[in-house]
Design an enzyme around this catalytic site. Structure first.
Site, mmCIF file in Angstrom:
data_model
loop_
_atom_site.group_PDB
_atom_site.id
_atom_site.type_symbol
_atom_site.label_atom_id
_atom_site.label_comp_id
_atom_site.label_asym_id
_atom_site.label_seq_id
_atom_site.Cartn_x
_atom_site.Cartn_y
_atom_site.Cartn_z
ATOM 1 N N GLY A 14 0.850 -1.203 0.000
ATOM 2 C CA GLY A 14 0.000 0.000 0.000
ATOM 3 C C GLY A 14 0.879 1.244 0.000
ATOM 4 N N ARG A 75 1.237 -5.184 -5.808
ATOM 5 C CA ARG A 75 1.294 -6.427 -5.042
ATOM 6 C C ARG A 75 1.589 -7.522 -6.062
ATOM 7 N NH1 ARG A 75 -2.956 -3.642 -1.549
ATOM 8 N NH2 ARG A 75 -1.727 -3.223 0.330
ATOM 9 N N ASP A 106 4.862 -4.520 6.229
ATOM 10 C CA ASP A 106 5.335 -5.827 6.686
ATOM 11 C C ASP A 106 5.426 -6.871 5.567
ATOM 12 O OD1 ASP A 106 2.599 -5.953 6.518
ATOM 13 O OD2 ASP A 106 2.278 -6.765 8.529
ATOM 14 N N THR A 129 4.181 3.060 5.542
ATOM 15 C CA THR A 129 2.805 2.580 5.694
ATOM 16 C C THR A 129 2.001 3.561 6.537
ATOM 17 O OG1 THR A 129 1.387 0.908 6.741
ATOM 18 C CG2 THR A 129 3.620 1.052 7.583
ATOM 19 N N ASP A 131 -0.389 2.653 8.305
ATOM 20 C CA ASP A 131 -0.992 1.912 9.426
ATOM 21 C C ASP A 131 -0.201 2.033 10.742
ATOM 22 O OD1 ASP A 131 -2.822 1.022 7.543
ATOM 23 O OD2 ASP A 131 -1.714 -0.825 7.136
ATOM 24 N N ASP A 133 2.005 0.019 11.826
ATOM 25 C CA ASP A 133 1.901 -1.306 12.442
ATOM 26 C C ASP A 133 3.244 -2.039 12.461
ATOM 27 O OD1 ASP A 133 2.078 -1.587 9.717
ATOM 28 O OD2 ASP A 133 0.464 -3.045 9.527
ATOM 29 N N ARG A 175 -5.657 -1.446 8.654
ATOM 30 C CA ARG A 175 -5.575 -2.916 8.535
ATOM 31 C C ARG A 175 -5.794 -3.561 9.908
ATOM 32 N NH1 ARG A 175 -2.137 -6.022 4.142
ATOM 33 N NH2 ARG A 175 -2.083 -3.937 3.329
HETATM 34 P P1 ADP Z 1 2.664 -4.198 2.658
HETATM 35 O O1 ADP Z 1 4.132 -4.128 2.382
HETATM 36 O O2 ADP Z 1 1.998 -2.858 2.583
HETATM 37 O O3 ADP Z 1 2.353 -4.952 3.933
HETATM 38 P P2 ADP Z 1 1.683 -6.498 1.085
HETATM 39 O O4 ADP Z 1 1.396 -7.333 2.285
HETATM 40 O O5 ADP Z 1 0.637 -6.424 0.050
HETATM 41 O O6 ADP Z 1 1.998 -4.973 1.441
HETATM 42 O O7 ADP Z 1 3.043 -7.039 0.428
HETATM 43 C C1 ADP Z 1 3.595 -6.416 -0.710
HETATM 44 C C2 ADP Z 1 4.281 -7.446 -1.579
HETATM 45 O O8 ADP Z 1 5.385 -8.028 -0.864
HETATM 46 C C3 ADP Z 1 3.423 -8.642 -1.991
HETATM 47 O O9 ADP Z 1 2.596 -8.371 -3.087
HETATM 48 C C4 ADP Z 1 4.491 -9.654 -2.351
HETATM 49 O O10 ADP Z 1 5.021 -9.404 -3.619
HETATM 50 C C5 ADP Z 1 5.558 -9.379 -1.283
HETATM 51 N N1 ADP Z 1 5.348 -10.292 -0.145
HETATM 52 C C6 ADP Z 1 4.476 -10.159 0.873
HETATM 53 N N2 ADP Z 1 4.506 -11.213 1.701
HETATM 54 C C7 ADP Z 1 5.422 -12.067 1.175
HETATM 55 C C8 ADP Z 1 5.900 -13.363 1.536
HETATM 56 N N3 ADP Z 1 5.441 -14.015 2.616
HETATM 57 N N4 ADP Z 1 6.851 -13.926 0.753
HETATM 58 C C9 ADP Z 1 7.324 -13.294 -0.335
HETATM 59 N N5 ADP Z 1 6.896 -12.090 -0.742
HETATM 60 C C10 ADP Z 1 5.970 -11.476 -0.007
HETATM 61 O O1 F6P Z 2 -1.746 -0.894 4.495
HETATM 62 C C1 F6P Z 2 -2.351 0.287 4.053
HETATM 63 C C2 F6P Z 2 -3.816 0.071 3.784
HETATM 64 O O2 F6P Z 2 -4.368 1.289 3.317
HETATM 65 C C3 F6P Z 2 -4.620 -0.465 4.963
HETATM 66 O O3 F6P Z 2 -4.924 0.540 5.913
HETATM 67 C C4 F6P Z 2 -5.815 -1.042 4.264
HETATM 68 O O4 F6P Z 2 -6.387 -2.084 5.021
HETATM 69 C C5 F6P Z 2 -5.239 -1.600 2.976
HETATM 70 O O5 F6P Z 2 -3.988 -0.912 2.785
HETATM 71 C C6 F6P Z 2 -6.112 -1.391 1.786
HETATM 72 O O6 F6P Z 2 -5.522 -2.000 0.699
HETATM 73 P P1 F6P Z 2 -6.019 -1.794 -0.814
HETATM 74 O O7 F6P Z 2 -5.444 -0.507 -1.283
HETATM 75 O O8 F6P Z 2 -5.452 -2.954 -1.540
HETATM 76 O O9 F6P Z 2 -7.496 -1.741 -0.769
#
Ligand code: ADP
Ligand code: F6P
Length: 326
Positions: A14, A75, A106, A129, A131, A133, A175
């Site tokens: 995000g 993503r 994360d 982020t 969040d 978090d 989130r």
């Molecule tokens: P954020 O970084 O905001 O928490 P996401 O959870 O969507 O966002 O993770 C972003 C990208 O990081 C995912 O689309 C994926 O490409 C990679 N990623 C997330 N979790 C994993 C994982 N367990 N193993 C490998 N790549 C990951």
């Molecule tokens: O992690 C940032 C965030 O905006 C969260 O607060 C929310 O739950 C999520 O991303 C929304 O994701 P998307 O943009 O995929 O709807």
């Protein structure tokens, strides 16, 4: 001291306001220390698709004030697999890229850790982020802007709530974390704040509203975090409408406006400072850590801990909310 010569940077997950300011700081600090700097488009997707380009100082001109991210974010499902990561890493390897800065949350850090473990490339995370978090930093890039956006919106909602003697349930993002709800709720004088870190008891919420009704206090704002265990604003409103039909109850879900907009001064400052220290950390041989700020000092928390450990919300805040909402 590990010598790093060529680094790549990406924004992932995000987006958050201030990612551009962090990118600018990383690029310009890297160039200052004589590194070659590469930008990767759309996070791990661009790494996979070889959408990688060399950056210079002009590549990051006029972006410190802009929301979103000029590198775009995405993503990437394929990155969850070892084969996908090998394909992505090959595109770094062929350019001799020997350091990676990941701005994200994360999930992005989990991907970065895996890349580091599998291919030995040093990685540094910057907490991007809204969040807040992640463990190991008092601030994340984008949180302050998102909270201020929520505050501005809730202030406006209060104006109309007041004009019509209405109860508003406002849902904010976060989130699984309740920081946006807690901070924006306190700053807007919300009557109740519902967050995942504290148990939500709807009987208490109903009792408190009934007591307020007796005192003719009909204008109320309840701020609920999207991750609250009871459910979002619609679930909360459903119970209130059933049990307190006298209240004129409305729902407002703030949504993605919280992710956009020009970053606040505070977000620009922390993004610039963290971006600078990401390069210093790489040059000092650090890897697999998230750059953070704790008590105004730089901190370097192993990515695994930054993701896994949870901040505890100070009981003091929750007590203050109850007292001030009377
Ligand atoms: P954020 O970084 O905001 O928490 P996401 O959870 O969507 O966002 O993770 C972003 C990208 O990081 C995912 O689309 C994926 O490409 C990679 N990623 C997330 N979790 C994993 C994982 N367990 N193993 C490998 N790549 C990951
Ligand atoms: O992690 C940032 C965030 O905006 C969260 O607060 C929310 O739950 C999520 O991303 C929304 O994701 P998307 O943009 O995929 O709807």
């Amino acid at each position: 001291m590990n010598k790093v010569n060529k680094i790549a940077i990406l924004t992932s997950g995000g987006d958050s306001p201030g990612m551009n300011a962090a990118l600018r700081a990383v690029v310009r600090t890297g160039l200052y220390f004589g590194l070659e700097v590469y930008g990767i488009m759309r996070g791990y997707s661009g790494m996979m698709e070889d959408d990688i380009f060399q950056m210079d100082s002009r590549s990051v001109a006029n972006i410190i004030q802009r929301g979103g991210t000029i590198l775009k974010s995405a993503r990437c499902k394929e990155f969850y697999t070892a084969e996908g990561r090998a394909k992505a890493y090959a595109n770094l390897k062929k350019r001799d890229i020997d350091g990676l800065v990941v701005i994200g949350g994360d999930g992005s850090f989990t991907g970065a850790m895996k890349l580091q473990a599998e291919f030995g490339i040093p990685v540094i995370g910057l907490p991007g982020t809204i969040d807040k978090d992640l463990y190991g930093t008092d601030f994340t890039i984008g949180f302050d802007t998102a909270v201020n956006t929520a505050v501005e919106a809730i202030d406006k909602i209060r104006d109309t709530a007041d004009a019509h003697d209405r109860l508003f349930i406002v849902e904010v993002m976060g989130r699984h974390a309740g920081y946006i709800a807690l901070h924006s709720g306190i700053a807007t004088g919300a009557e109740t704040i519902l967050i995942p870190e504290a148990s939500t008891n709807m009987d208490d919420v109903i009792a408190s509203l009934s007591e307020k009704e007796k005192r003719k206090k009909l204008v109320n704002i309840i701020v609920v975090a999207e991750g609250d265990a009871f459910g979002g604003a619609n679930e909360v409103a459903k119970v209130i409408k059933e049990r307190l039909p006298k209240f004129d109850t409305k729902v407002s879900i703030l949504g993605h406006i919280q992710r956009g907009g020009s970053p606040t001064c505070s977000d620009r400052l922390i993004a610039s400072r963290m971006g600078y220290h990401a390069i210093e950390a790489l040059l000092a041989g650090k890897s697999n850590v998230m750059v953070g700020i704790i008590n105004n000092e730089m901190s370097y928390t192993p990515l695994e801990i930054a993701i896994r450990e949870k901040d505890i919300i100070d009981e003091d805040w929750l007590r203050i909310v109850k007292i001030l909402a009377s």
